[in-house]
Design a protein around this motif. Structure first.
Motif, PDB file in Angstrom:
ATOM      1  N   HIS A 136      39.967  45.472  45.038  1.00  0.00           N
ATOM      2  CA  HIS A 136      40.859  45.358  43.877  1.00  0.00           C
ATOM      3  C   HIS A 136      41.723  46.593  43.671  1.00  0.00           C
ATOM      4  O   HIS A 136      42.772  46.521  43.043  1.00  0.00           O
ATOM      5  N   GLY A 137      41.269  47.732  44.212  1.00  0.00           N
ATOM      6  CA  GLY A 137      42.049  48.958  44.057  1.00  0.00           C
ATOM      7  C   GLY A 137      43.157  49.076  45.087  1.00  0.00           C
ATOM      8  O   GLY A 137      44.230  49.586  44.786  1.00  0.00           O
ATOM      9  N   VAL A 138      42.901  48.618  46.307  1.00  0.00           N
ATOM     10  CA  VAL A 138      43.841  48.902  47.385  1.00  0.00           C
ATOM     11  C   VAL A 138      44.226  47.653  48.196  1.00  0.00           C
ATOM     12  O   VAL A 138      45.397  47.297  48.304  1.00  0.00           O
ATOM     13  N   LEU A 139      43.198  47.017  48.763  1.00  0.00           N
ATOM     14  CA  LEU A 139      43.476  45.965  49.750  1.00  0.00           C
ATOM     15  C   LEU A 139      44.303  44.810  49.224  1.00  0.00           C
ATOM     16  O   LEU A 139      45.181  44.287  49.900  1.00  0.00           O
ATOM     17  N   LYS A 140      44.012  44.427  47.985  1.00  0.00           N
ATOM     18  CA  LYS A 140      44.742  43.307  47.396  1.00  0.00           C
ATOM     19  C   LYS A 140      46.243  43.613  47.388  1.00  0.00           C
ATOM     20  O   LYS A 140      47.063  42.738  47.672  1.00  0.00           O
ATOM     21  N   ASN A 141      46.574  44.853  47.099  1.00  0.00           N
ATOM     22  CA  ASN A 141      47.981  45.244  47.110  1.00  0.00           C
ATOM     23  C   ASN A 141      48.553  45.248  48.525  1.00  0.00           C
ATOM     24  O   ASN A 141      49.682  44.826  48.741  1.00  0.00           O
ATOM     25  N   TRP A 142      47.777  45.714  49.460  1.00  0.00           N
ATOM     26  CA  TRP A 142      48.266  45.725  50.843  1.00  0.00           C
ATOM     27  C   TRP A 142      48.571  44.307  51.302  1.00  0.00           C
ATOM     28  O   TRP A 142      49.569  44.071  51.978  1.00  0.00           O
TER      29      TRP A 142
END
Ligand code: TRP
Ligand code: SF4
Length: 403
Positions: free
Chosen positions: A26-32
């Motif tokens: 939820h902090g990083v991968l979802k945005n990637w």
């Protein structure tokens, strides 16, 4: 590469620390996953950065690199959409780091907040090394070697991107001032054609004389559209516009992405070092057991006691995973003691295990055939290297050591 390409390019890295957890997702991968369709993305496993804080423990590092890559793929990063690679396979990062180290004042690095913070927090490790001090500068090299316009990171990394901007500015200032710069820039203006040249000069004047930021942006867009400028001329004109020298390393921006704070099982931030994580590909039984015993509102001791969802980490997970309707059900049920914590956790367990199952299914092919992952990383590293080589050659030439 033109600056318009640079502004569409994204680079980001992640240290290999083993299996990724919901906090990473939820902090990083979802945005990637989202960005890979909107930008030209370079995502890498920062294995050298892992060494800066953990140089004594290298036995697991290769396994961690592999696990990280599989987790990315399982989370929906598509190697056909984004370039996935390993930092240490692109030695140009190290060369640029070295060259940048020549012009970077030690005080800039000592001032980066994470330097003292981490030394205080990780006081069982030896962080008094040269490599650890250079951590953010290596990160600057990671970004600048791709001349990326955007760096999607969370709040804790903003200072590192800020440093990157300062270092790039200093580099361009020192090495972008070639002899006869003005003459060369003026010659380059003419190559744009009459109409574009006139507009460029007008916008440049508006920016330099009146500080008109909109004019600067328009002029940059105008330059980005020019087809018949060489890379060198484009760099000159971007620099000339702002009153400096050639822009060899463009300053990147932080792409502030939405980052849900994911609580761990104990209510603290989810983190491997707190031993409170749910992995993104964890097995359903183990996930169920972890959530079943997860911390709730500590004041809600008995089933008939009303609780307060605002202080309950389970409810924070509901906010991430559940529909508004389910959130309302949980919140009202909790406050009125109409539901118990076991009831409340039910839909959450379902939602989280459903996602994990999807990811586990996606990961099967990679776990069964590790060669596939190695091929993805090798091809990605080669692709990244082609881009990195172009930059390093220009950097060497600008410094005057291209041989
Ligand atoms: N320092 C980053 C972190 O701990 C990882 C990282 C290394 C990175 N190099 C980078 C992130 C370049 C963005 C761009 O999360
Ligand atoms: Fe937390 Fe839900 Fe229990 Fe309330 S009912 S304390 S929100 S787990």
């Amino acid at each position: 590469m033109s600056s318009s390409e640079s502004s569409k390019r994204v680079v980001s890295g992640m240290r290999p620390t083993g299996r990724l957890h919901l906090g990473h997702y939820h902090g990083v991968l979802k945005n990637w996953v989202r960005l890979q369709h909107e930008y030209e993305c370079f995502f890498f496993v920062a294995d050298w950065h892992a060494l800066t804080t953990n140089y004594e423990h290298t036995a697991d590092i290769e396994q961690y690199v592999f696990d990280t890559a599989v987790d990315w793929l399982a989370a929906g990063i598509n190697p056909n959409a984004a370039t996935l690679f390993v930092q240490s396979r692109v030695p140009e990062h190290a060369e640029l780091h070295l060259l940048l180290s020549m012009i970077t004042p030690v005080s800039w690095l000592e001032r980066v907040p994470s330097y003292k913070d981490q030394q205080a927090k990780l006081n069982d490790r030896d962080l008094s090394t040269y490599g650890f001090l250079g951590y953010p500068l290596l990160q600057s090299a990671d970004i600048l070697i791709y001349r990326a316009g955007n760096v999607p990171v969370g709040a804790d990394q903003v200072a590192h991107v800020e440093l990157t901007r300062e270092v790039a500015r200093r580099f361009n200032h020192i090495y972008g001032r070639e002899p006869g710069f003005e003459d060369q820039a003026e010659a380059a203006v003419k190559k744009m054609g009459k109409k574009a040249a006139r507009l460029y000069m007008q916008l440049r004047r508006a920016y330099q004389e009146q500080g008109d930021a909109a004019a600067l942006e328009k002029a940059q867009a105008l330059l980005a559209e020019q087809q018949n400028l060489s890379i060198g001329d484009a760099e000159r004109l971007f620099g000339y516009l702002e009153g400096g020298g050639r822009i060899i390393l463009p300053e990147p921006r932080v792409l502030l992405t939405e980052q849900a704070k994911v609580p761990g099982l104990d209510g603290e931030k989810m983190s491997k070092s707190y031993n409170n994580v749910i992995e993104i590909r964890e097995a359903p039984e183990s996930t169920r057991e972890k959530i079943r015993t997860m911390q709730t509102d500590p004041a809600r001791v008995r089933r008939q006691d009303p609780g307060n969802p605002d202080v309950c980490p389970v409810f924070s997970l509901h906010r991430i995973y559940s529909s508004e309707e389910v959130c309302r059900w949980a919140s009202e049920g909790c406050r009125t003691a109409a539901i118990g914590c076991v009831d409340c956790k039910g839909p959450l367990i379902d939602a989280i295990t459903r996602e994990q199952t999807e990811r586990r299914e996606r990961a099967v092919q990679f776990e069964q055939d590790p060669g596939l992952v190695h091929t993805i990383l090798r091809e990605g590293s080669e692709k990244a290297r082609d881009v990195a080589k172009e930059t390093i050659e220009e950097v060497r030439a600008a410094i005057g050591i291209s041989g």
